[in-house]
Design a protein around this motif. Structure first.
Motif, mmCIF file in Angstrom:
data_model
loop_
_atom_site.group_PDB
_atom_site.id
_atom_site.type_symbol
_atom_site.label_atom_id
_atom_site.label_comp_id
_atom_site.label_asym_id
_atom_site.label_seq_id
_atom_site.Cartn_x
_atom_site.Cartn_y
_atom_site.Cartn_z
ATOM 1 N N ALA A 53 -47.218 63.731 -20.066
ATOM 2 C CA ALA A 53 -48.322 64.660 -20.342
ATOM 3 C C ALA A 53 -49.458 63.923 -21.038
ATOM 4 C CB ALA A 53 -47.845 65.850 -21.176
ATOM 5 N N ASP A 54 -49.252 63.550 -22.293
ATOM 6 C CA ASP A 54 -50.356 63.052 -23.122
ATOM 7 C C ASP A 54 -50.969 61.754 -22.601
ATOM 8 O OD1 ASP A 54 -49.846 65.207 -24.726
ATOM 9 O OD2 ASP A 54 -48.845 64.071 -26.306
ATOM 10 N N GLU A 55 -50.211 60.969 -21.861
ATOM 11 C CA GLU A 55 -50.681 59.656 -21.404
ATOM 12 C C GLU A 55 -51.346 59.688 -20.039
ATOM 13 O OE1 GLU A 55 -47.278 60.440 -19.019
ATOM 14 O OE2 GLU A 55 -47.627 60.749 -21.153
ATOM 15 N N LEU A 56 -51.393 60.846 -19.376
ATOM 16 C CA LEU A 56 -51.783 60.881 -17.967
ATOM 17 C C LEU A 56 -53.209 60.407 -17.725
ATOM 18 C CD1 LEU A 56 -50.071 64.215 -16.846
ATOM 19 C CD2 LEU A 56 -49.269 61.866 -16.502
ATOM 20 N N ALA A 57 -54.139 60.706 -18.641
ATOM 21 C CA ALA A 57 -55.510 60.226 -18.459
ATOM 22 C C ALA A 57 -55.546 58.701 -18.476
ATOM 23 C CB ALA A 57 -56.421 60.791 -19.555
ATOM 24 N N MET A 58 -54.759 58.077 -19.370
ATOM 25 C CA MET A 58 -54.735 56.614 -19.415
ATOM 26 C C MET A 58 -54.115 56.029 -18.154
ATOM 27 S SD MET A 58 -53.923 55.543 -23.365
ATOM 28 C CE MET A 58 -52.593 56.724 -23.655
ATOM 29 N N VAL A 59 -53.087 56.674 -17.635
ATOM 30 C CA VAL A 59 -52.453 56.197 -16.408
ATOM 31 C C VAL A 59 -53.459 56.197 -15.256
ATOM 32 C CG1 VAL A 59 -50.733 56.796 -14.658
ATOM 33 C CG2 VAL A 59 -50.108 56.819 -17.083
ATOM 34 N N LEU A 60 -54.178 57.299 -15.095
ATOM 35 C CA LEU A 60 -55.170 57.373 -14.022
ATOM 36 C C LEU A 60 -56.353 56.452 -14.280
ATOM 37 C CD1 LEU A 60 -55.054 61.202 -13.316
ATOM 38 C CD2 LEU A 60 -54.244 59.375 -11.819
ATOM 39 N N GLU A 61 -56.679 56.247 -15.557
ATOM 40 C CA GLU A 61 -57.738 55.294 -15.877
ATOM 41 C C GLU A 61 -57.310 53.874 -15.520
ATOM 42 O OE1 GLU A 61 -60.417 53.911 -19.745
ATOM 43 O OE2 GLU A 61 -59.235 55.760 -19.837
ATOM 44 N N GLY A 62 -56.030 53.550 -15.764
ATOM 45 C CA GLY A 62 -55.528 52.248 -15.349
ATOM 46 C C GLY A 62 -55.677 52.050 -13.855
ATOM 47 N N ALA A 63 -55.368 53.099 -13.065
ATOM 48 C CA ALA A 63 -55.522 53.004 -11.616
ATOM 49 C C ALA A 63 -56.984 52.813 -11.223
ATOM 50 C CB ALA A 63 -54.957 54.262 -10.953
ATOM 51 N N ALA A 64 -57.898 53.526 -11.896
ATOM 52 C CA ALA A 64 -59.320 53.385 -11.595
ATOM 53 C C ALA A 64 -59.823 51.990 -11.946
ATOM 54 C CB ALA A 64 -60.117 54.451 -12.353
ATOM 55 N N LEU A 65 -59.348 51.442 -13.057
ATOM 56 C CA LEU A 65 -59.753 50.083 -13.440
ATOM 57 C C LEU A 65 -59.241 49.060 -12.426
ATOM 58 C CD1 LEU A 65 -59.090 50.267 -17.288
ATOM 59 C CD2 LEU A 65 -61.318 50.040 -16.187
ATOM 60 N N ALA A 66 -57.989 49.216 -12.013
ATOM 61 C CA ALA A 66 -57.447 48.291 -11.019
ATOM 62 C C ALA A 66 -58.231 48.379 -9.714
ATOM 63 C CB ALA A 66 -55.971 48.600 -10.784
ATOM 64 N N ARG A 67 -58.602 49.592 -9.331
ATOM 65 C CA ARG A 67 -59.366 49.777 -8.096
ATOM 66 C C ARG A 67 -60.736 49.113 -8.197
ATOM 67 N NH1 ARG A 67 -58.433 54.708 -7.848
ATOM 68 N NH2 ARG A 67 -60.258 55.459 -8.945
ATOM 69 N N GLU A 68 -61.416 49.280 -9.339
ATOM 70 C CA GLU A 68 -62.724 48.657 -9.504
ATOM 71 C C GLU A 68 -62.624 47.138 -9.499
ATOM 72 O OE1 GLU A 68 -65.647 49.974 -9.465
ATOM 73 O OE2 GLU A 68 -64.989 52.061 -9.398
ATOM 74 N N ALA A 69 -61.517 46.598 -10.034
ATOM 75 C CA ALA A 69 -61.332 45.145 -10.064
ATOM 76 C C ALA A 69 -60.724 44.609 -8.779
ATOM 77 C CB ALA A 69 -60.434 44.769 -11.244
ATOM 78 N N ARG A 70 -60.401 45.525 -7.858
ATOM 79 C CA ARG A 70 -59.826 45.163 -6.568
ATOM 80 C C ARG A 70 -58.555 44.335 -6.740
ATOM 81 N NH1 ARG A 70 -65.203 43.841 -2.821
ATOM 82 N NH2 ARG A 70 -66.219 45.867 -3.204
ATOM 83 N N VAL A 71 -57.656 44.897 -7.523
ATOM 84 C CA VAL A 71 -56.397 44.211 -7.794
ATOM 85 C C VAL A 71 -55.272 45.249 -7.813
ATOM 86 C CG1 VAL A 71 -56.695 44.410 -10.305
ATOM 87 C CG2 VAL A 71 -55.198 42.646 -9.379
ATOM 88 N N VAL A 72 -54.108 44.842 -7.334
ATOM 89 C CA VAL A 72 -52.894 45.650 -7.452
ATOM 90 C C VAL A 72 -51.935 44.849 -8.329
ATOM 91 C CG1 VAL A 72 -50.975 46.766 -6.243
ATOM 92 C CG2 VAL A 72 -53.247 46.682 -5.178
ATOM 93 N N PRO A 73 -51.925 45.110 -9.623
ATOM 94 C CA PRO A 73 -51.111 44.281 -10.530
ATOM 95 C C PRO A 73 -49.623 44.344 -10.166
ATOM 96 C CG PRO A 73 -52.691 45.602 -11.766
ATOM 97 C CD PRO A 73 -52.714 46.106 -10.363
ATOM 98 N N ARG A 74 -48.993 43.179 -10.223
ATOM 99 C CA ARG A 74 -47.551 43.087 -9.977
ATOM 100 C C ARG A 74 -46.847 43.147 -11.330
ATOM 101 N NH1 ARG A 74 -48.138 37.416 -7.162
ATOM 102 N NH2 ARG A 74 -49.477 37.314 -9.012
#
Length: 519
Positions: A258-279
């Motif tokens: 619940a409380d962390e969901l905004a950060m999780v989606l923000e992590g996905a948005a940051l990865a998308r902007e950096a064009r990376v899929v972290p392993r």
């Protein structure tokens, strides 16, 4: 102002003008939901803009969904690259408000549709919506003072929680008899609770339907605190059936948290902007660590961690594969020998891999010595300040959903050329101070002092009691924070350290930390 300070200010202004912008509508105004997404963006050099604080409400006072929707339409930055919006805030006024009656289905559906219309007016931006599957326990507060008329307050909420945690339907004769007794005692309170659960399930289904019709880019539903048994399982089954029939996992997912969901989606948005899929490689402190089950989650921690890795825009890799992030997961009951091996592996982990630490020792309640151990071991090994991410709070999803996005923000910032080392050090230090110093030392002390003074309920404090508790928290946590700063991030000095209790309770603290390089 020195020439160096002037140059830093000019560089900061130049970076701010060029920075990517994300819009986040947080779950509520707590630090973990509203403050951390901003700090996370700062690590990557991304500006995170949120609605004005007064619109978010505070504790038992709901936020203003209609004003937030107006803000999104007319005042949110038009050039934002990503929108990450709490459905609970936009529909009900926040997490606590989502657990009580009041907002009708019709009004809730209208607000979800309004949110989709905002998305339609921002076609160039990604638009993710996150919501929660209602937890089993109502918000627990005493029926006193300003909380006297709050739904399910006082003796009601524990009875509702007991009912909600029974198997659905009750299986044994004893469970059936208990359910009958609880229904008789709760009466209309139980009816109101069950109606609220049904409304929330239908609103979550409507959000998924809106996503299936192209209204959003992504919907992430997190199951708020609920274990493997209870009334929530029926809700989860309905949501999963719809999602499986109409949506792909990339478009919608349902997982603990619940409380962390905004950060999780923000992590996905940051990865998308950096064009990376972290392993991401996951390393447990003991061989069977992944089988541990958080009592507040419906799946073993390995399942929760796998879900969060995917939702962060990353992918999990095998133990012998190349990785961008080593996620070290410390679980309870780690033996002395395993602890030594675990810490040695953290200390010996070499770049270019990033080290993210999720310390789940809090799953053993009240064992504060164990909960402090890993941090002490990292300090003794001289690596507490050089790791790339740390978290240790409340649930598995909360912790992993904080630590992994922090590591992804570092990766994204470095790839984009906007990484901010000071923001990174600030974020990590705050987790040590909050998750370890506050939760294992200061909070137990202020709770004990309240109980010694005859105040056994620490969920809703008023008047002089609230002010004294806030002052005691500040007096105890400030020196502890400075000590951790000296031991973990000695290259910085304290340039401003504000400590408050954001809500009138002892469950969390808020830290406003400013670091400056030592001269």
């Amino acid at each position: 102002m020195t020439n160096g300070d002037a140059m830093h200010s000019i560089a900061a202004l130049f970076s701010a003008v060029l920075a990517l912008t994300f819009v986040v509508v947080p779950l509520d105004d707590r630090p973990v939901t509203a403050q951390l997404p901003k700090l996370l963006g700062a690590i990557a050099g991304v500006q995170v803009v949120e609605p004005p604080v007064p619109l978010l409400g505070r504790y038992l006072t709901p936020g203003d969904p209609d004003a937030i929707l107006r803000w999104l339409r007319s005042e949110a930055p038009a050039d934002a690259r990503a929108y990450i919006v709490s459905n609970d805030m936009a529909v009900y006024g926040g997490l606590v408000a989502s657990r009580i009656p009041g907002v009708s289905r019709a009004l809730a559906y209208t607000r979800v549709s309004d949110l989709a219309s905002v998305r339609a007016s921002r076609p160039a931006a990604s638009f993710a919506v996150f919501g929660t599957v209602m937890r089993l326990a109502p918000t627990g507060v005493p029926a006193t003072g300003g909380a006297k008329t709050f739904p399910f307050a006082g003796d009601v909420w524990p009875l509702v929680q007991t009912y909600a945690n029974l198997p659905d339907p009750p299986q044994t004769a004893e469970q059936q008899a208990l359910a009958v007794r609880l229904r008789a005692r709760l009466g209309t309170n139980l009816d109101a609770y069950l109606a609220t659960r049904a409304r929330n399930r239908d609103v979550d289904l409507f959000a998924l339907r809106t996503e299936a019709e192209g209204g959003f880019d992504r919907v992430l539903l997190g199951q708020d605190d609920a274990g493997p048994v209870g009334l929530h399982l029926r809700d989860l089954a309905a949501l999963r059936r719809f999602s499986a029939a109409w949506l792909t996992p990339a478009r919608a997912s349902i997982e603990p948290g619940a409380d962390e969901l905004a950060m999780v989606l923000e992590g996905a948005a940051l990865a998308r902007e950096a064009r990376v899929v972290p392993r991401v490689r996951v390393i447990y402190s003991r061989a069977d660590g992944g089988t541990v089950n958080d009592p507040l989650e419906f799946a073993p921690i390995a399942t929760t961690i796998d879900d969060i890795i995917r939702s962060c825009g990353a992918r999990q890799v095998a133990a012998d594969a190349a990785a961008d992030v080593d996620l070290f997961v410390r679980v309870p009951a780690t033996s002395d020998a395993d602890e030594q091996t675990f810490v040695a592996r953290i200390a010996g982990d070499a770049p270019p891999r990033l080290r993210a630490i999720a310390d789940l020792s809090f799953l053993t309640p009240d064992d504060y010595v164990q909960q402090r151990r890993l941090t002490g071991d990292l300090i003794d090994a001289g690596v507490a300040g050089s790791i790339d991410a740390f978290a240790s709070w409340n649930t598995v999803a909360n912790t992993v959903g904080t630590a992994l996005p922090e590591a992804i923000a570092v990766i994204a910032g470095r790839r984009l050329g906007t990484y901010d080392a000071r923001a990174h050090a600030t974020f990590t230090l705050m987790r040590y101070v909050d998750d370890v110093a506050f939760h294992t030392v200061v909070r137990p002390k202020i709770n004990d002092d309240l109980s010694a003074g005859g105040i056994d309920d620490h969920t809703y404090l008023e008047g002089d009691v609230a002010r004294r508790t806030d002052a005691e928290n500040r007096a105890l946590l400030w020196p502890a924070g400075l000590d951790l700063l000296a031991r973990i991030a000695a290259q910085y000095r304290d340039a401003g350290f504000t400590i408050t209790l954001p809500w009138d309770r002892t469950f969390e603290t808020k830290l406003d930390v400013r670091l400056a390089p030592k001269r």
